[in-house]
Design an enzyme around this catalytic site. Structure first.
Site, PDB file in Angstrom:
ATOM      1  N   HIS A 243       0.875  -1.347   0.074  1.00 22.15           N
ATOM      2  CA  HIS A 243       0.422  -0.154  -0.186  1.00 22.15           C
ATOM      3  C   HIS A 243       0.618   1.169  -0.047  1.00 22.15           C
ATOM      4  CE1 HIS A 243      -3.465   2.041  -0.287  1.00 22.15           C
ATOM      5  NE2 HIS A 243      -4.613   0.408   0.553  1.00 22.15           N
TER       6      HIS A 243
ATOM      7  N   ASP B  63      -2.164   3.391  -4.237  1.00 27.84           N
ATOM      8  CA  ASP B  63      -3.390   2.688  -3.226  1.00 27.84           C
ATOM      9  C   ASP B  63      -4.661   2.058  -3.801  1.00 27.84           C
ATOM     10  OD1 ASP B  63      -4.194   4.834  -5.662  1.00 27.84           O
ATOM     11  OD2 ASP B  63      -5.082   6.099  -5.038  1.00 27.84           O
TER      12      ASP B  63
END
Length: 442
Positions: free
Chosen positions: A413, A417
């Protein structure tokens, strides 16, 4: 006079600090040639044969199968005879005091004819006449019946305390000698209290010692230890997330059947999925990346080194197809097949197991639908593919039986995104459902 030369475990690359002895290929007292393989060792990357740069008589060898030898520690000593009529050089033909380098070490070409891949290239050398020298054997070697011991830790404990395992009666299943058996033998020698032997439960029928179940710690070594350390680091350092989608793979399977009906090499499902991945990474290059060691930046890789999960004789490994983005489907299939066969035979080199930038995990071959795998550190993403199985599916507004698979995508992450990850997964799913979309990218 012969000169006794000590050959130490060389640096096998990739920053490895040691290797485990798998099997010895020479005996003490045996005459060996220059660059003859003397021992097979297992590193965190591969199983390799180590050649000795000295020719002569083996006077000692260090380490038993299952034991780890550190880089720089002694492997064997060899009595080297000086060349006839020369008193100014050692038996390897170099001036005294100059150590001969390992020939071809680390750059040998693949040995397609053997089960293992050689680390160094063997170089023919004149036979060395046997030399009468005292033989120093670090560990007593004797021919005896097979001793029922599995754990190298048990063997080491017995050796350190001078216990002859052939004289012990094991209390494990089928007479297996356990660590507790060795500890009792040691205690009997020095008068200490020892762990009590397994005993029958009062009021019950006597239970044979061999039938008593025992627990034993299996040490993490070689590949398993490297995998454990890598997965632990990945789980600790990478904030990973997973998304998934079901995809109708009917058209993809139909395309594969059409391609394989034509002349030429057969195209595997894995090759088609690999081609889809390279196209998807061209559209979403941020996923072909990794975070720097200090976490201060993101490395965007310009080429795709595609790793894929393969089951080998040493367990699950991840061979790497280098420069996968430059290969067409047929070329990808050939390289995937070659690396898969090498994984099965245990002949993958360290270079073929490192350097990946993205991993394709086809766990559907194990008959499962989904997974949330741990990323292959330091990679930022992994695509997982479940089994392709016939299921009821709404197709063009009607219920039909279609070939369906589940695609899962795990990503770091920090590099992107959820929108980017979802876009990548959706593009892959669209290519699986409508493989003609790939023509836009070719």
């Amino acid at each position: 006079m012969p000169v006794v030369r000590e050959f130490t475990l060389p640096d096998l690359g990739e920053g490895l600090t040691g290797a485990e002895v798998v099997r010895w290929m020479v005996e003490v007292g045996e005459v060996i040639a220059v660059d003859q393989p003397v021992v097979e060792v297992e590193t965190a990357k591969a199983v390799v044969e180590v050649p000795c740069p000295y020719g002569g008589v083996v006077t000692a060898r260090y380490g038993e199968p299952g034991e780890e030898v550190a880089v720089g520690a002694a492997l064997v000593t060899v009595a080297v005879a000086p060349p006839a009529g020369s008193g100014s050089s050692d038996g390897d033909g170099l001036p005294a005091g100059v150590e001969r380098p390992l020939v071809g070490y680390g750059v040998a070409e693949p040995d397609r004819g053997g089960r293992r891949r050689r680390v160094g290239a063997a170089v023919a050398a004149p036979a060395v006449a046997p030399v009468a020298v005292p033989v120093a054997v670090p560990v007593a070697v004797k021919a005896s019946a097979v001793v029922p011991v599995i754990s190298p830790l048990v063997r080491r404990a017995a050796r350190e305390h001078g216990i002859d395992l052939a004289l012990l009666t094991g209390t494990g299943r089928d007479g297996l000698i356990l660590r507790a058996d060795v500890e009792r033998a040691v205690a009997a020698l020095d008068g200490r209290s020892a762990p009590a032997a397994p005993a029958a439960v009062p009021g019950s029928a006597a239970v044979p010692a061999s039938a008593v179940a025992a627990a034993e710690v299996v040490p993490l070594r070689g590949l398993r230890r490297a995998v454990a350390e890598k997965l632990t680091r990945s789980h600790r350092e990478i904030p990973a997330a997973t998304c998934w989608v079901d995809a109708d793979a009917t058209e993809l399977m139909a395309l594969r059947r059409q391609l394989n009906a034509a002349a030429g090499p057969k195209v595997s499902v894995l090759a088609l999925l690999a081609r889809i991945c390279t196209v998807a990474l061209a559209r979403f290059p941020e996923l072909n990346s990794s975070v720097t060691e200090d976490g201060s930046g993101i490395i965007r890789h310009q080429v795709v080194h595609l790793g894929f999960a393969a089951q080998g004789e040493r367990g699950l490994v991840v061979p790497v197809v280098r420069g996968a983005q430059a290969l067409n489907t047929e070329q990808l299939g050939a390289e995937l097949a070659r690396l898969t066969e090498s994984a099965r035979s245990g002949s993958l080199t360290p270079a073929e197991l490192t350097g990946g930038t993205f991993t394709l995990n086809n766990y559907g071959v194990f008959g499962v639908d989904g997974s949330t795998p741990i990323l292959n550190h330091p990679e930022a993403a992994m695509l997982g593919v479940g089994r392709i199985v016939a299921k009821p599916w709404v197709h063009q507004g009607e219920l039909a039986v279609r070939e369906v698979t589940q695609l899962s995508f795990t990503f770091d992450h920090r590099v992107c995104d959820g929108g980017t990850a979802g876009g990548f997964l959706r593009f892959v799913a669209d290519c699986v459902e409508q493989p003609g979309m790939l023509l836009r990218q070719l």
